[in-house]
Every structure is written in C-alpha cells, then in structure tokens.
Write an enzyme that holds these catalytic residues in place. Structure first.
Site, PDB file in Angstrom:
ATOM      1  N   GLU A 143      54.288  13.871  22.422  1.00 25.38           N
ATOM      2  CA  GLU A 143      54.121  12.698  21.568  1.00 25.38           C
ATOM      3  C   GLU A 143      55.493  12.279  21.073  1.00 25.38           C
ATOM      4  O   GLU A 143      56.290  13.090  20.648  1.00 25.38           O
ATOM      5  CB  GLU A 143      53.220  13.030  20.382  1.00 25.38           C
ATOM      6  CG  GLU A 143      53.017  11.871  19.424  1.00 25.38           C
ATOM      7  CD  GLU A 143      54.133  11.684  18.423  1.00 25.38           C
ATOM      8  OE1 GLU A 143      54.441  10.521  18.117  1.00 25.38           O
ATOM      9  OE2 GLU A 143      54.702  12.672  17.964  1.00 25.38           O
TER      10      GLU A 143
ATOM     11  N   HIS B 259      46.547   6.153  20.462  1.00 25.91           N
ATOM     12  CA  HIS B 259      45.542   6.221  19.399  1.00 25.91           C
ATOM     13  C   HIS B 259      45.287   4.852  18.777  1.00 25.91           C
ATOM     14  O   HIS B 259      44.466   4.723  17.882  1.00 25.91           O
ATOM     15  CB  HIS B 259      45.986   7.212  18.320  1.00 25.91           C
ATOM     16  CG  HIS B 259      46.002   8.620  18.813  1.00 25.91           C
ATOM     17  ND1 HIS B 259      47.058   9.140  19.528  1.00 25.91           N
ATOM     18  CD2 HIS B 259      45.099   9.618  18.707  1.00 25.91           C
ATOM     19  CE1 HIS B 259      46.798  10.399  19.833  1.00 25.91           C
ATOM     20  NE2 HIS B 259      45.618  10.707  19.359  1.00 25.91           N
TER      21      HIS B 259
ATOM     22  N   HIS C 279      51.446  19.769  27.870  1.00 19.37           N
ATOM     23  CA  HIS C 279      51.477  18.605  26.987  1.00 19.37           C
ATOM     24  C   HIS C 279      51.338  19.037  25.535  1.00 19.37           C
ATOM     25  O   HIS C 279      50.559  19.924  25.203  1.00 19.37           O
ATOM     26  CB  HIS C 279      50.344  17.641  27.340  1.00 19.37           C
ATOM     27  CG  HIS C 279      50.219  16.499  26.383  1.00 19.37           C
ATOM     28  ND1 HIS C 279      51.191  15.532  26.262  1.00 19.37           N
ATOM     29  CD2 HIS C 279      49.264  16.191  25.465  1.00 19.37           C
ATOM     30  CE1 HIS C 279      50.833  14.675  25.327  1.00 19.37           C
ATOM     31  NE2 HIS C 279      49.673  15.049  24.824  1.00 19.37           N
TER      32      HIS C 279
ATOM     33  N   TYR D 223      40.409  12.651  13.287  1.00 20.98           N
ATOM     34  CA  TYR D 223      41.204  11.611  12.621  1.00 20.98           C
ATOM     35  C   TYR D 223      40.382  10.330  12.620  1.00 20.98           C
ATOM     36  O   TYR D 223      39.608  10.066  13.541  1.00 20.98           O
ATOM     37  CB  TYR D 223      42.556  11.378  13.318  1.00 20.98           C
ATOM     38  CG  TYR D 223      42.435  10.844  14.720  1.00 20.98           C
ATOM     39  CD1 TYR D 223      42.340   9.472  14.969  1.00 20.98           C
ATOM     40  CD2 TYR D 223      42.418  11.696  15.813  1.00 20.98           C
ATOM     41  CE1 TYR D 223      42.220   8.976  16.262  1.00 20.98           C
ATOM     42  CE2 TYR D 223      42.298  11.213  17.109  1.00 20.98           C
ATOM     43  CZ  TYR D 223      42.204   9.851  17.318  1.00 20.98           C
ATOM     44  OH  TYR D 223      42.078   9.363  18.604  1.00 20.98           O
TER      45      TYR D 223
ATOM     46  N   SER E 160      43.253  12.254  30.914  1.00 19.41           N
ATOM     47  CA  SER E 160      41.952  11.592  30.807  1.00 19.41           C
ATOM     48  C   SER E 160      42.094  10.078  30.894  1.00 19.41           C
ATOM     49  O   SER E 160      43.110   9.508  30.484  1.00 19.41           O
ATOM     50  CB  SER E 160      41.268  11.979  29.497  1.00 19.41           C
ATOM     51  OG  SER E 160      42.058  11.580  28.390  1.00 19.41           O
TER      52      SER E 160
END
Length: 773
Positions: free
Chosen positions: A686, A715, A662, A533, A454
């Site tokens: 990650e 993030h 992913h 989150y 994205s």
C-alpha cells in the site's frame, strides 16, 4: 444491600452493524441513492436503541451502558470531524454527511473528485481507522455532524429519551492525537501532543454539554497507554486529565486502557490522575496485583475479565477468581466488571448459528453472550456463586470438554511441526540468481504490470455462490459459472494489457475464509460478521484445532486460468500469519504453533501450484504488521516466527518460480528488516494514501528485490487519472530502481465495480507503457 455497595456490570462498547449487518445495508443503500438521508438516520437510530435495550435487558447497570460507540464509518473519523479537522479539499461538499463519507471513502460525483483519507490498523486488530493530518497551524472547532449538537451529546440525549442512562464513550485526547500524522509542511521536530492546549477546550466544552444533559459517567478510551511511551506522553496525560477534572469536577471520569498491559510508569501516572475509575484489560493477571497494591483509596477499578476480541467462552472459575481478588481488596462498590475492550471486534450473537458443530458451539461466546458473561460474574460477586450455580456448572463442563476433545488434537500435525528443519527456512539460491532465472523464463518488460489478485465480486457472483451453497445449483452448474467468470476476467486483463495475470478469485468468498473452508481445524459461522472498515464486514474463520490440508485448495482454477492465456499466470494464496490474524484463533496453544501448522499446509499448496504451471505465486501477508505486539520487548520474538512461517510456506519451489507477497495499510517502516528476511522476489505494498512514507524505508534499510508500491487506492470508487498515476510513479522512481519496480494497484479489487476497475487499470497500464518509452 444498597445499589451503591454492589459490584457494577459494565460494557465498553457494542458492535455497530446489527444482527444482520443492518447498518451496512442502510449505509450502502444511501450511498447508491436508493434511500435518502432521513431514512439512513432513522434506521441508525432504531439500531442504536435496540442495542441499548439489549444491554439493559441483559443486566448491564443503568448509567454504564455505552453510548457514542456507534459510528456511520469510523469512530476516529467521527472525532476528527467533530473537532473540525476537515481538509480543504472536502469543504466544497455542502451536505455534512456526504462530506464525512467523502473523508472516509473518497467521492467522485457532482463535479467533486477527492480521495479518501489514509487508513491504518487500529492497534493490533483487523479494524481500520481514518488518519487525519495535523500541523502546528491546525485549529480545532466543534462541528456537529447531524443537527446542532455534537455526536456524544446527541446520542446521550437520544438514549435518555428512550429512558436509558448511558456512559458516553469518547476517544481520549492523548490517543486521538497520537493516532494522527504530521503534515508534510510540519517541522521535523513537530510533536502531535503539542496541539493538546488547542484541543482540550473542545473536550471541556463537550463535558460541559454532557453534564448539562444529565450525564454522570464519561468513558475516555486511551488504548495508546498500553504502548511503550516516552515521558512526554505521561506528562501530557497528567495535564489533560487535570484540566478535564477541573472543568467538570462533579463528572465521574473513567480512563479505559485495553489491548494489553500498561507500563508500570504509565500505570503510576494514571493512578495519580484526578479520575473516578480506571479500566484494565486483564490480559496478564499479574497486572491486577500491581494495580491493587498501588491503587489510591476511592478509585474504582474496572476489570476487563471477558475477552472482547475472541469467540471463546470465559472461564468462570478463573475469571471469577480475578473479580473476587479485586472485590476482596477494594470492596464491592469500587469494582466494575467489564469485557477487556469494546465488543466491536466480536460478532453480534450466537443465536443465529445453527450449523456449527454443537459441541464446538458450546465452547463459544459472541457479543451478546459476552454481555451475559459479564452480568453472571457480577451477580456471583454480589450474591455468591450459588446464585448462578447452574451457569457456573455449565461453563465448567463446556471448558473441560473442550480441553480434552479429540476434535482439537491431531498428532500427525503436531509431529510435522516438530520436524521443521533449517533447510525449510531459506530458498535454494540468493535473489540475484533467482532473478536471472525468473527473467529468462518470464521475459517481462520494464515496469511489469499486475494486480494484487481479486477482481470485482459482482452481485451475480454472490448470488451464484449462494445458490450453490443452498443446493439450488449443482456442482457442475456452479463450476460452469465460475469457469465463465474466470474466462471473462482473463480476457479483460489481456485487453487492458496487463503483463502478469490472475484468475480473479471469483470462486472465493473471502481471502481467509476460502482457505479455512479447505483446511482441517477450521469452522465457520453463518452470521459472525465483524466490521473491518466503513461498511466493509468480514466473517472470520474460527480455528478450533490442529490445522492440516486434506486436498489441494487453489490448483484447479489456477490451472484452468493458465490454460486460457499465453501470459504469465499468478497463483494466489493468503499467507499463514494473515490467516491466523484474520481468524478467531484457538487460545489453548501458542499462536506460533498454530501459524506453523498453517504454513506447512500452504507449503504443500505452493509446490502443487508450481507443478500445475504457475510461474509466479503470491502469498499475501497484509496482516503481518498488525500482529506485531504493542510492547517493544515482545516484538523481536514475534517477527522471528512470523518470518519463519512465511519462509516455511514459500521455500519449497525452484529458483525460476517467482514468489510475491503483498502488504497493505500499515506502517511497515518499523518492520522493514523483517520484510527483507522474508526473501520474496517481489513485494507489493500500500502506498497511494501514505504520502510515499513507506518508501523512505528503502533509503534507510536498502531493498534490492522487486517491489510494487501501489499506484492508486482501491478502497475508494473514484478513478485516478493518467496524470495522477504518472506523477506518483515518477515520485516512486526517486526511491526504487526502475528494473526492480512493478506497477500495480494498492490492494485487491474485490470490493470495486467492473466499470471503475477497468478504467483505473487502463490508466495504470498506459502509465507503465509511457514510462517504458
């Protein structure tokens, strides 16, 4: 009949965001500088008071409405800040609220450049918490965030001023310590629980202040107790609660376990603690029998009989039987009725849902409705079912209709699942042969660069989608807009120099919701938001029936994007386990069956993407780790069907089509063997905030396929420098062979802005080019 002889209606926690994501809007307005801190604090105070009054009005017993379940970002981060666990790099930030937010999301302004703390999944949910780093030298000190009182005391007094007696919720000392990580400098045998003697005096001080403020009950959340625990943990548990009781013997302490059943040896320890009540998630009713046979006299049992993690109505007939069993064994004054866990994981209210099929809506229950269910079951336990006969009759009718509804069942789908064959669970050739064919076709350089899928969802994109949804824009006008966005995204990627491009997903509202909208068996709420989150909220799809694909879902825009470039184009899909985990799932059949239905639908899509010219197809499974059962005895069976679901979705393509997957923000070392069995040609993971610890699994288990450990954290809005990413890449190369290494961010870029995205990706690509030289 006196109040003391009655069953008590209680709650463990309420959603923080508000009916219309009010908290999200207030926080993001503060972050952007549009409003000041006092405005943020006032809006938060108003939101808390509204939620307390809502629960009081619904009938939750006074003294058992939760407080301190609110958070500006994350409740685990709240505790770390309150205990003074503030890393040195954040201490130069003078404003404590900004310091707190920097720990949660990073900060890059006013001469400060600090990354966020690591994030991990909160047990097996889709909520993320911030992880702090502890070592033998860690010192704890009570640190208020706002004013001169720590948060549990401040919010208790705030509610008291409104005339509401609450039950403060505090993360228990055992769970708090077990959720953190050891510092690199700590000895290899460092036990996080060894810090308990340092931490307990702070808990004792908090209890003293709460007692002084007028608190009577304190709720200690200890969800870690549902896991398989060594004997050292149960010893620490006993030590902790004996000290807390001794420090305030006249406070009533409730230890709350949830998200599963508790080991018998752990339950035995908890039942011996000097506490006033224990809460159990009655996920497995047989645990109730075990506890009732052992519970000591005087101990109150809080029965979590209303599912706090799903959106389906409670079955009053079944749940009342469990409440009644507890009442019969213990008496009314020793039974609390409660949700299974905090209602943090369910949307605010059904009241704003106008477009859901009315029959399906009648099967559902959000947070405020779950509060009503708790109260109804409590009234029935206290005064008999006749007192709430109308509610019981309506509940029985709704559940019976749901069970037999033709909306749920599709025999063709059920037959397709039963026809899954062994050949659908493996690729036609081994990785080595596939890799040769793929490289011959793709001609990628060393250290190929890509993104996770994205690109920024700007305000313009969201407004366009809303106009189309509201009927203000025609399909043609909306398609023209999306085509222009995709063209812009392709051009930007080419200018940056990425090797494998994506179309950017500007037509997608959410990586799960989008697919649910294009699959049969899903419905969607208008306002069913839950916190993921920080200020990030998601609106999970609701799987109510058998799942199938009526038409292609992603082919149109992927093919269009491919027509705009000569570079490799990656088709983007969300995997079957992630679609399951990030949806509210039907509870009338095994989760495995639902996952296989989704996998078969995705298999059709993968084959169509290949036919449309996609030489790389990514099937994201970031949630596969979070779906892992908390108990070891249940994990092998889950991993078997989770891996099979991925294989079903991915093995219908030729050898020269490259399959990626992913994974993000979870401890994958424990499931690395399962990841290998997924047999993807490349996995991206990650890595940027986890100190390369995920890569140690490569040494332990070995990995000979492509891998892309994220070079930077998406993030956070900060832009990582060239040197920072180069240093990280050089460290990664000590674990990964250079000809297998992909260069990519940690995750998708949907939540970021274009300026920071372009700057970060430019640095990332320049690092790859430098390393090639």
């Amino acid at each position: 009949m006196s109040a003391k002889s009655l069953v008590t209606a209680t709650n463990l926690g309420f959603p923080r965001m508000g009916a219309n994501r009010d908290l999200k809007k207030s926080i993001e307005s503060y972050w952007s500088g549009k409003t000041d801190l006092q405005t943020l604090l006032l809006s938060a105070k108003n939101l808390r008071s509204h939620h307390w009054y809502l629960q009081q009005t619904a009938g939750i017993s006074n003294g058992h409405i939760p407080s301190n379940d609110f958070s500006f970002y994350d409740h685990v981060l709240d505790h770390s800040f309150m205990f003074g666990v503030i890393p040195e790099q954040y201490k130069s930030i003078q404003n404590k609220v900004d310091q707190y937010f920097a720990m949660g999301r990073g900060r890059q302004q006013d001469g400060v450049d600090v990354p966020a703390l690591e994030m991990k999944k909160w047990f097996d949910t889709n909520y993320h918490y911030n992880v702090s780093t502890l070592s033998p030298s860690t010192e704890f000190k009570l640190t208020p965030l706002i004013g001169d009182k720590v948060k549990p005391v401040q919010e208790f007094l705030e509610a008291k001023a409104f005339g509401i007696r609450t039950r403060p919720v505090i993360l228990g000392p055992i769970t708090y310590l077990l959720l953190q990580k050891s510092a690199k400098s700590a000895p290899s045998d460092f036990d996080l629980l060894s810090l308990l003697p340092k931490l307990l005096p702070l808990y004792e001080q908090i209890l003293a202040e709460l007692k002084s403020a007028g608190a009577e009950w304190i709720q200690f959340d200890e969800p870690a107790l549902v896991m398989d625990l060594p004997a050292s943990v149960t010893t620490a548990l006993k030590t902790a609660y004996e000290r807390l009781h001794e420090s305030q013997p006249y406070l009533s302490l409730l230890v709350a376990t949830y998200f599963g059943t508790v080991q018998e040896k752990t339950i035995n320890t908890v039942l011996e603690l000097p506490i006033s009540a224990i809460h159990l998630d009655i996920k497995a009713p047989e645990q109730l029998d075990v506890v009732l046979s052992k519970i000591p006299s005087g101990l109150v049992l809080s029965v979590g009989v209303v599912n706090g993690r799903n959106v389906w109505k409670a079955n009053y007939e079944k749940q009342f039987a469990l409440v009644n069993k507890a009442v019969s064994a213990l008496g009314k004054n020793r039974v609390f009725v409660a949700p299974s866990c905090s209602l943090l994981h369910t949307p605010h209210s059904l009241s704003s849902e106008r477009k859901i099929n009315s029959e399906i809506r009648n099967w559902m229950s959000f947070s405020t409705e779950k509060i009503d269910e708790v109260v109804t079951l409590t009234i029935a336990a206290n005064h008999g079912i006749a007192k709430v006969q109308g509610a019981f009759d309506a509940n029985l009718k709704a559940n019976k209709f749901r069970e037999a509804s033709p909306l749920i069942h599709n025999q063709k789908v059920k037959q397709a699942v039963s026809n899954i064959s062994p050949s659908m669970l493996k690729r036609s050739e081994a990785f080595e042969a596939r890799n040769r064919a793929q490289q011959a076709k793709l001609q990628l350089p060393l250290f190929p660069t890509t993104t996770i899928g994205s690109f920024p969802q700007t305000k313009e994109v969201r407004v366009a989608r809303q106009k189309f949804k509201n009927g203000e824009w025609s399909q043609e006008k909306y398609d023209e807009f999306i085509a222009a966005e995709i063209g812009r995204t392709i051009k930007i990627q080419e200018e940056i120099g990425l090797d494998v491009l994506v179309h950017g997903e500007s037509e997608r509202n959410d990586m799960v919701e989008y697919f649910g909208e294009n699959l049969e068996g899903f419905i969607f709420s208008e306002n069913g938001w839950v916190q993921s989150y920080g200020s990030r909220c998601v609106k999970p799809p609701i799987i109510f029936g058998d799942v199938s694909r009526p038409h292609p879902m992603t082919v149109k825009w992927s093919a269009y994007a491919k027509s705009l470039t000569q570079r490799a184009m990656k088709g983007m899909l969300t995997g079957p386990v992630t679609i399951l985990q990030w949806s509210f799932v039907r509870d009338d059949q095994p989760r495995k069956d639902t996952t296989f239905q989704i996998a078969l639908a995705l298999r059709e899509e993968v084959v169509d993407l290949e036919a449309a010219g996609m030489s790389v197809i990514q099937i994201d499974e970031p949630a596969i780790r979070e779906g892992l059962p908390l108990r070891n005895s249940e994990q092998e069976a889950y991993l078997k069907w989770a891996v099979d679901a991925f294989l079903i979705s991915s093995t219908g393509v030729r050898s020269d089509t490259q399959i990626h997957s992913h994974f993000c923000y979870s401890d994958f070392n424990s499931i690395f063997t399962a990841i290998k069995k997924m047999d993807a040609d490349c996995v991206t993971i990650e890595n940027s905030k986890s100190d390369l610890k995920l890569l140690t699994a490569l040494e332990t288990f070995g990995y000979s396929s492509g891998i892309g450990p994220g070079l930077y954290d998406i993030h956070s809005p900060r832009v990582p420098s060239f040197d920072e990413m180069k240093e990280r890449l050089e460290a990664i190369l000590t674990y990964v062979k250079k000809d297998l290494l992909w260069i990519n961010p940690d995750c998708g870029l949907k939540t970021r802005g274009w300026t920071e995205t372009i700057a970060s990706l430019r640095n990332m690509v320049e690092v790859a080019k430098a390393m090639r030289k």
